[in-house]
Scaffold this motif. Sequence first.
Motif, PDB file in Angstrom:
ATOM      1  N   ALA A 197       0.081   1.026  31.899  1.00 29.18           N
ATOM      2  CA  ALA A 197       1.230   0.154  31.673  1.00 29.18           C
ATOM      3  C   ALA A 197       1.631  -0.616  32.924  1.00 29.18           C
ATOM      4  N   ASP A 198       1.286  -0.103  34.123  1.00 25.32           N
ATOM      5  CA  ASP A 198       1.737  -0.730  35.367  1.00 25.32           C
ATOM      6  C   ASP A 198       0.637  -1.105  36.346  1.00 25.32           C
ATOM      7  N   ILE A 199      -0.580  -0.631  36.118  1.00 21.62           N
ATOM      8  CA  ILE A 199      -1.708  -0.924  37.013  1.00 21.62           C
ATOM      9  C   ILE A 199      -2.943  -1.159  36.157  1.00 21.62           C
ATOM     10  N   ALA A 200      -3.711  -2.170  36.539  1.00 19.69           N
ATOM     11  CA  ALA A 200      -4.963  -2.442  35.831  1.00 19.69           C
ATOM     12  C   ALA A 200      -5.999  -2.938  36.836  1.00 19.69           C
ATOM     13  N   VAL A 201      -7.247  -2.649  36.538  1.00 13.87           N
ATOM     14  CA  VAL A 201      -8.372  -3.151  37.328  1.00 13.87           C
ATOM     15  C   VAL A 201      -9.265  -3.938  36.384  1.00 13.87           C
ATOM     16  N   CYS A 202      -9.605  -5.134  36.809  1.00 18.49           N
ATOM     17  CA  CYS A 202     -10.449  -6.012  36.015  1.00 18.49           C
ATOM     18  C   CYS A 202     -11.723  -6.330  36.790  1.00 18.49           C
ATOM     19  N   ARG A 203     -12.872  -6.128  36.125  1.00 13.73           N
ATOM     20  CA  ARG A 203     -14.165  -6.575  36.671  1.00 13.73           C
ATOM     21  C   ARG A 203     -14.617  -7.747  35.828  1.00 13.73           C
ATOM     22  N   TYR A 204     -15.255  -8.710  36.456  1.00  9.86           N
ATOM     23  CA  TYR A 204     -15.685  -9.889  35.714  1.00  9.86           C
ATOM     24  C   TYR A 204     -16.778 -10.624  36.460  1.00  9.86           C
ATOM     25  N   ARG A 205     -17.359 -11.550  35.764  1.00 13.75           N
ATOM     26  CA  ARG A 205     -18.267 -12.509  36.380  1.00 13.75           C
ATOM     27  C   ARG A 205     -17.521 -13.827  36.437  1.00 13.75           C
ATOM     28  N   PHE A 206     -17.820 -14.631  37.440  1.00 14.49           N
ATOM     29  CA  PHE A 206     -17.191 -15.940  37.528  1.00 14.49           C
ATOM     30  C   PHE A 206     -18.251 -16.999  37.770  1.00 14.49           C
ATOM     31  N   ALA A 207     -17.905 -18.222  37.441  1.00 12.17           N
ATOM     32  CA  ALA A 207     -18.782 -19.366  37.693  1.00 12.17           C
ATOM     33  C   ALA A 207     -17.892 -20.540  38.081  1.00 12.17           C
ATOM     34  N   TRP A 208     -18.427 -21.414  38.906  1.00  8.25           N
ATOM     35  CA  TRP A 208     -17.685 -22.604  39.301  1.00  8.25           C
ATOM     36  C   TRP A 208     -18.631 -23.792  39.424  1.00  8.25           C
ATOM     37  N   THR A 209     -18.087 -24.966  39.216  1.00  4.59           N
ATOM     38  CA  THR A 209     -18.787 -26.218  39.462  1.00  4.59           C
ATOM     39  C   THR A 209     -17.805 -27.128  40.184  1.00  4.59           C
ATOM     40  N   TRP A 243     -12.127  -3.843  31.708  1.00  4.21           N
ATOM     41  CA  TRP A 243     -10.931  -3.178  32.223  1.00  4.21           C
ATOM     42  C   TRP A 243     -11.210  -1.698  32.442  1.00  4.21           C
ATOM     43  N   PRO A 244     -11.815  -1.302  33.565  1.00  4.39           N
ATOM     44  CA  PRO A 244     -12.104   0.124  33.793  1.00  4.39           C
ATOM     45  C   PRO A 244     -10.859   0.963  34.033  1.00  4.39           C
ATOM     46  N   VAL A 245      -9.765   0.338  34.475  1.00  8.48           N
ATOM     47  CA  VAL A 245      -8.483   1.023  34.631  1.00  8.48           C
ATOM     48  C   VAL A 245      -7.442   0.175  33.926  1.00  8.48           C
ATOM     49  N   LEU A 246      -6.687   0.806  33.030  1.00  6.28           N
ATOM     50  CA  LEU A 246      -5.722   0.054  32.238  1.00  6.28           C
ATOM     51  C   LEU A 246      -4.548   0.967  31.910  1.00  6.28           C
ATOM     52  N   ASN A 262     -10.363  -7.544  40.359  1.00 10.13           N
ATOM     53  CA  ASN A 262      -8.941  -7.743  40.620  1.00 10.13           C
ATOM     54  C   ASN A 262      -8.185  -6.468  40.314  1.00 10.13           C
ATOM     55  N   VAL A 263      -7.191  -6.178  41.155  1.00 11.31           N
ATOM     56  CA  VAL A 263      -6.230  -5.110  40.889  1.00 11.31           C
ATOM     57  C   VAL A 263      -4.917  -5.799  40.559  1.00 11.31           C
ATOM     58  N   LEU A 264      -4.389  -5.484  39.403  1.00 16.16           N
ATOM     59  CA  LEU A 264      -3.137  -6.081  38.944  1.00 16.16           C
ATOM     60  C   LEU A 264      -2.065  -5.010  38.868  1.00 16.16           C
ATOM     61  N   VAL A 265      -0.842  -5.386  39.223  1.00 16.91           N
ATOM     62  CA  VAL A 265       0.295  -4.470  39.145  1.00 16.91           C
ATOM     63  C   VAL A 265       1.422  -5.156  38.394  1.00 16.91           C
ATOM     64  N   GLU A 301      -2.751  -8.609  26.594  1.00 13.87           N
ATOM     65  CA  GLU A 301      -1.739  -9.145  27.513  1.00 13.87           C
ATOM     66  C   GLU A 301      -2.374  -9.528  28.852  1.00 13.87           C
ATOM     67  N   LEU A 302      -3.244  -8.667  29.365  1.00 12.77           N
ATOM     68  CA  LEU A 302      -3.874  -8.925  30.657  1.00 12.77           C
ATOM     69  C   LEU A 302      -4.934 -10.024  30.572  1.00 12.77           C
ATOM     70  N   ALA A 303      -5.646 -10.099  29.459  1.00 11.61           N
ATOM     71  CA  ALA A 303      -6.612 -11.186  29.269  1.00 11.61           C
ATOM     72  C   ALA A 303      -5.878 -12.526  29.247  1.00 11.61           C
ATOM     73  N   LEU A 304      -4.711 -12.546  28.634  1.00  9.14           N
ATOM     74  CA  LEU A 304      -3.883 -13.746  28.631  1.00  9.14           C
ATOM     75  C   LEU A 304      -3.463 -14.107  30.057  1.00  9.14           C
TER      76      LEU A 304
END
Length: 127
Positions: free
Chosen positions: A81-93, A76-79, A109-112, A10-13
Amino acid sequence: MTHQVSLESELALFMGEYERANNSHDIERVVPFIAEDATYWFTDGSYQGIDEIRSAIERTFAKILDETYEFRELEWPVLTADIAVCRYRFAWTGVVDGEARSGQGRGTNVLVRRDGGWRLLHEHLSS
């Protein structure tokens, strides 16, 4: 499917939809993903609340033309039902001052969950 796997899907979506909204360069598509009381930390400064964040994103859209932004290696180090933390790499052009440019970095990102949907409460990008 376990509850954790379902939440991760759900969060990846959500993150994929957020990525597509950013790549539209339409701030009206991006803002619904962000909590009103969010804090964003970018290389050029920190922004508190939706109005400051909106302005910072609009400046980025104006500075980097034809930008394509991509999330990679979501973790997703924290996951819960109501709070999640996402670590990622990003790239842009994109195009900056008439020249093709690109970059990459790390994000957190911290998601609620609010009002039945996920919102970004905090975003921290570093290159």
